[in-house]
Design an enzyme around this catalytic site. Structure first.
Site, PDB file in Angstrom:
ATOM      1  N   SER A 199       9.544  -1.230  -2.600  1.00 13.21           N
ATOM      2  CA  SER A 199       8.635  -0.204  -3.115  1.00 13.21           C
ATOM      3  C   SER A 199       9.186   0.306  -4.436  1.00 13.21           C
ATOM      4  CB  SER A 199       8.529   0.963  -2.135  1.00 13.21           C
ATOM      5  OG  SER A 199       7.963   2.074  -2.818  1.00 13.21           O
TER       6      SER A 199
ATOM      7  N   HIS B 155       5.652  -3.706  -3.543  1.00 14.31           N
ATOM      8  CA  HIS B 155       4.852  -2.646  -2.917  1.00 14.31           C
ATOM      9  C   HIS B 155       4.650  -1.504  -3.917  1.00 14.31           C
ATOM     10  CE1 HIS B 155       3.426  -0.465   0.704  1.00 14.31           C
ATOM     11  NE2 HIS B 155       4.048   0.607   0.212  1.00 14.31           N
TER      12      HIS B 155
ATOM     13  N   ASP C  47       3.163   2.214  -4.396  1.00 14.69           N
ATOM     14  CA  ASP C  47       2.741   3.424  -3.681  1.00 14.69           C
ATOM     15  C   ASP C  47       1.938   4.325  -4.588  1.00 14.69           C
ATOM     16  OD1 ASP C  47       3.792   3.303  -0.986  1.00 14.69           O
ATOM     17  OD2 ASP C  47       5.761   3.216  -1.943  1.00 14.69           O
TER      18      ASP C  47
ATOM     19  N   MET D 201      -0.162   7.688  -5.085  1.00 13.48           N
ATOM     20  CA  MET D 201      -0.301   9.038  -4.505  1.00 13.48           C
ATOM     21  C   MET D 201      -1.076   9.926  -5.467  1.00 13.48           C
ATOM     22  SD  MET D 201       3.610   9.538  -3.296  1.00 13.48           S
ATOM     23  CE  MET D 201       4.444   8.301  -2.276  1.00 13.48           C
TER      24      MET D 201
ATOM     25  N   HIS E  44      -0.598   0.309  -1.805  1.00 17.81           N
ATOM     26  CA  HIS E  44      -0.759   1.261  -0.697  1.00 17.81           C
ATOM     27  C   HIS E  44      -1.382   2.534  -1.260  1.00 17.81           C
ATOM     28  CE1 HIS E  44       1.617   4.012   2.358  1.00 17.81           C
ATOM     29  NE2 HIS E  44       0.319   4.055   2.552  1.00 17.81           N
TER      30      HIS E  44
ATOM     31  N   MET F  64      -2.445   6.079  -1.016  1.00 20.05           N
ATOM     32  CA  MET F  64      -2.330   7.365  -0.302  1.00 20.05           C
ATOM     33  C   MET F  64      -3.167   8.364  -1.086  1.00 20.05           C
ATOM     34  SD  MET F  64       1.721   7.073   0.401  1.00 20.05           S
ATOM     35  CE  MET F  64       1.882   5.794  -0.839  1.00 20.05           C
TER      36      MET F  64
ATOM     37  N   MET G 159       3.201   3.546   9.291  1.00 14.80           N
ATOM     38  CA  MET G 159       4.081   4.450   8.535  1.00 14.80           C
ATOM     39  C   MET G 159       5.214   4.922   9.447  1.00 14.80           C
ATOM     40  SD  MET G 159       2.997   4.558   5.456  1.00 14.80           S
ATOM     41  CE  MET G 159       4.318   5.670   4.957  1.00 14.80           C
TER      42      MET G 159
ATOM     43  N   PHE H 267       6.911  10.860  -0.013  1.00 13.38           N
ATOM     44  CA  PHE H 267       8.207  10.824  -0.697  1.00 13.38           C
ATOM     45  C   PHE H 267       9.071   9.692  -0.154  1.00 13.38           C
ATOM     46  CE2 PHE H 267       6.513  15.046  -0.933  1.00 13.38           C
ATOM     47  CZ  PHE H 267       6.715  15.394  -2.262  1.00 13.38           C
TER      48      PHE H 267
ATOM     49  N   GLY I 225      12.917   8.044   0.565  1.00 18.54           N
ATOM     50  CA  GLY I 225      14.210   8.586   0.996  1.00 18.54           C
ATOM     51  C   GLY I 225      14.199   9.408   2.270  1.00 18.54           C
TER      52      GLY I 225
ATOM     53  N   ASP J  91       6.888   0.998   6.833  1.00 18.87           N
ATOM     54  CA  ASP J  91       7.092   1.629   5.524  1.00 18.87           C
ATOM     55  C   ASP J  91       7.694   3.019   5.715  1.00 18.87           C
ATOM     56  OD1 ASP J  91       6.895   2.535   2.918  1.00 18.87           O
ATOM     57  OD2 ASP J  91       4.714   2.373   2.782  1.00 18.87           O
ATOM     58  N   GLY J  92       8.916   3.174   5.196  1.00 14.32           N
ATOM     59  CA  GLY J  92       9.576   4.472   5.248  1.00 14.32           C
ATOM     60  C   GLY J  92      10.900   4.405   5.986  1.00 14.32           C
TER      61      GLY J  92
ATOM     62  N   GLY K 184      12.215   1.055  -0.287  1.00 19.23           N
ATOM     63  CA  GLY K 184      12.415   1.602  -1.623  1.00 19.23           C
ATOM     64  C   GLY K 184      13.867   1.940  -1.844  1.00 19.23           C
TER      65      GLY K 184
HETATM   66  C1  DX5 Z   1       6.186   6.777   1.560  1.00 20.46           C
HETATM   67  C2  DX5 Z   1       5.874   5.505   0.797  1.00 20.46           C
HETATM   68  C3  DX5 Z   1       6.947   4.488   0.952  1.00 20.46           C
HETATM   69  C4  DX5 Z   1       8.234   4.934   0.416  1.00 20.46           C
HETATM   70  C5  DX5 Z   1       9.337   4.195   1.099  1.00 20.46           C
HETATM   71  O1  DX5 Z   1       5.468   7.813   1.045  1.00 20.46           O
HETATM   72  O2  DX5 Z   1       4.681   4.950   1.270  1.00 20.46           O
HETATM   73  O3  DX5 Z   1       6.603   3.216   0.469  1.00 20.46           O
HETATM   74  O4  DX5 Z   1       8.341   4.786  -0.953  1.00 20.46           O
HETATM   75  O5  DX5 Z   1      10.502   4.676   0.591  1.00 20.46           O
HETATM   76  P1  DX5 Z   1      11.899   4.582   1.300  1.00 20.46           P
HETATM   77  O6  DX5 Z   1      12.188   3.154   1.518  1.00 20.46           O
HETATM   78  O7  DX5 Z   1      12.771   5.226   0.293  1.00 20.46           O
HETATM   79  O8  DX5 Z   1      11.803   5.355   2.585  1.00 20.46           O
HETATM   80 ZN    ZN Z   2       4.048   2.634   0.897  1.00 18.17          ZN
END
Ligand code: DX5
Ligand code: ZN
Length: 215
Positions: A9, A34, A36, A38, A67, A69, A140, A146, A148, A174-175, A196
């Site tokens: 990501s 990937h 993201d 937002m 993705h 969001m 998810m 976010f 991390g 993811d996450g 990510g």
């Molecule tokens: C969450 C996103 C993820 C996120 C994953 O809001 O959809 O793709 O960036 O990040 P890490 O791998 O840092 O949890």
């Molecule tokens: Zn994502």
């Protein structure tokens, strides 16, 4: 057993040298990129839009896994298709403010792979009716918005349930994905790993990607 797909990501990448980051994960064995997206409404953060996806498209031939969001995904699907998305995943929650069946159809008619996702708080029942009409199911493993955040193992029942109902579909997590949580996700039936922080904050992208695959 499906091939394990690793999808870094770019939310966690260093945007001051995005081209270099993309080339580095590609050389390190990434399978998809990937993206993201937002909007500050569906989630409490704003990331980037179609213009950045278009730039990423120009940097790599890897499939771009977008993705969304965002609210009203149907309004924006054509722009992400034009920007070069290969798969587009939308949210099932009513707060995403779109007709899920229609948006999935719109994605498919655009020759993109269609993905559907749900937040940790959302019941699996909401996505079950679509399970045989999508190419990718994204579970998810954090509340989106976010990078991390810590992985939520309490979402693994959804992965298991989805895999028991459809053994052909791509099941993506993811996450909070790292070597340990990737292993757990794969054991439960996932085959696509979005990561990510664990990749972009590591010193050796290739080693991290190998570890995510369990190699
Ligand atoms: C969450 C996103 C993820 C996120 C994953 O809001 O959809 O793709 O960036 O990040 P890490 O791998 O840092 O949890
Ligand atoms: Zn994502």
């Amino acid at each position: 057993m499906q091939k394990i797909v690793v999808a870094p990501s770019i939310l966690a990448a260093d945007f001051s040298r995005l081209g270099d980051e993309i080339h580095r994960v590609e050389a390190a064995g990434a399978d998809w990129i990937h993206c993201d997206i937002m909007d500050g409404h569906f989630v409490d953060n704003i990331s980037f839009g179609p213009e950045i996806v278009r730039i990423v498209r120009g940097l790599t031939n890897l499939p771009l896994d977008v993705h969304l969001m965002i609210e009203h995904a149907d309004r924006y699907v054509p722009r992400f298709v034009k920007a070069g998305a290969n798969s587009i995943t939308i949210h099932v929650e009513p707060e995403a403010k779109h007709d899920v069946a229609k948006t999935l159809q719109q994605i498919r008619e655009s020759d993109c792979r269609a993905g559907l996702t749900l937040n940790p708080e959302t019941a699996f029942d909401l996505i079950e009716p679509y399970l045989h009409k999508i190419d990718i199911l994204l579970i998810m493993t954090v509340h989106p918005g976010f990078g991390g955040q810590p992985f939520r193992a309490d979402q693994m029942h959804k992965v298991r349930r989805a895999r028991s109902l459809n053994d052909k579909i791509d099941i993506e997590v993811d996450g909070g994905i790292n070597a340990k949580t990737a292993k757990l996700s794969i054991q439960n039936g996932a085959n696509v790993l979005v990561a990510g922080t664990s990749i972009f904050r590591s010193n050796d992208y290739a080693k991290t990607i190998r570890e995510l695959r369990g190699e």
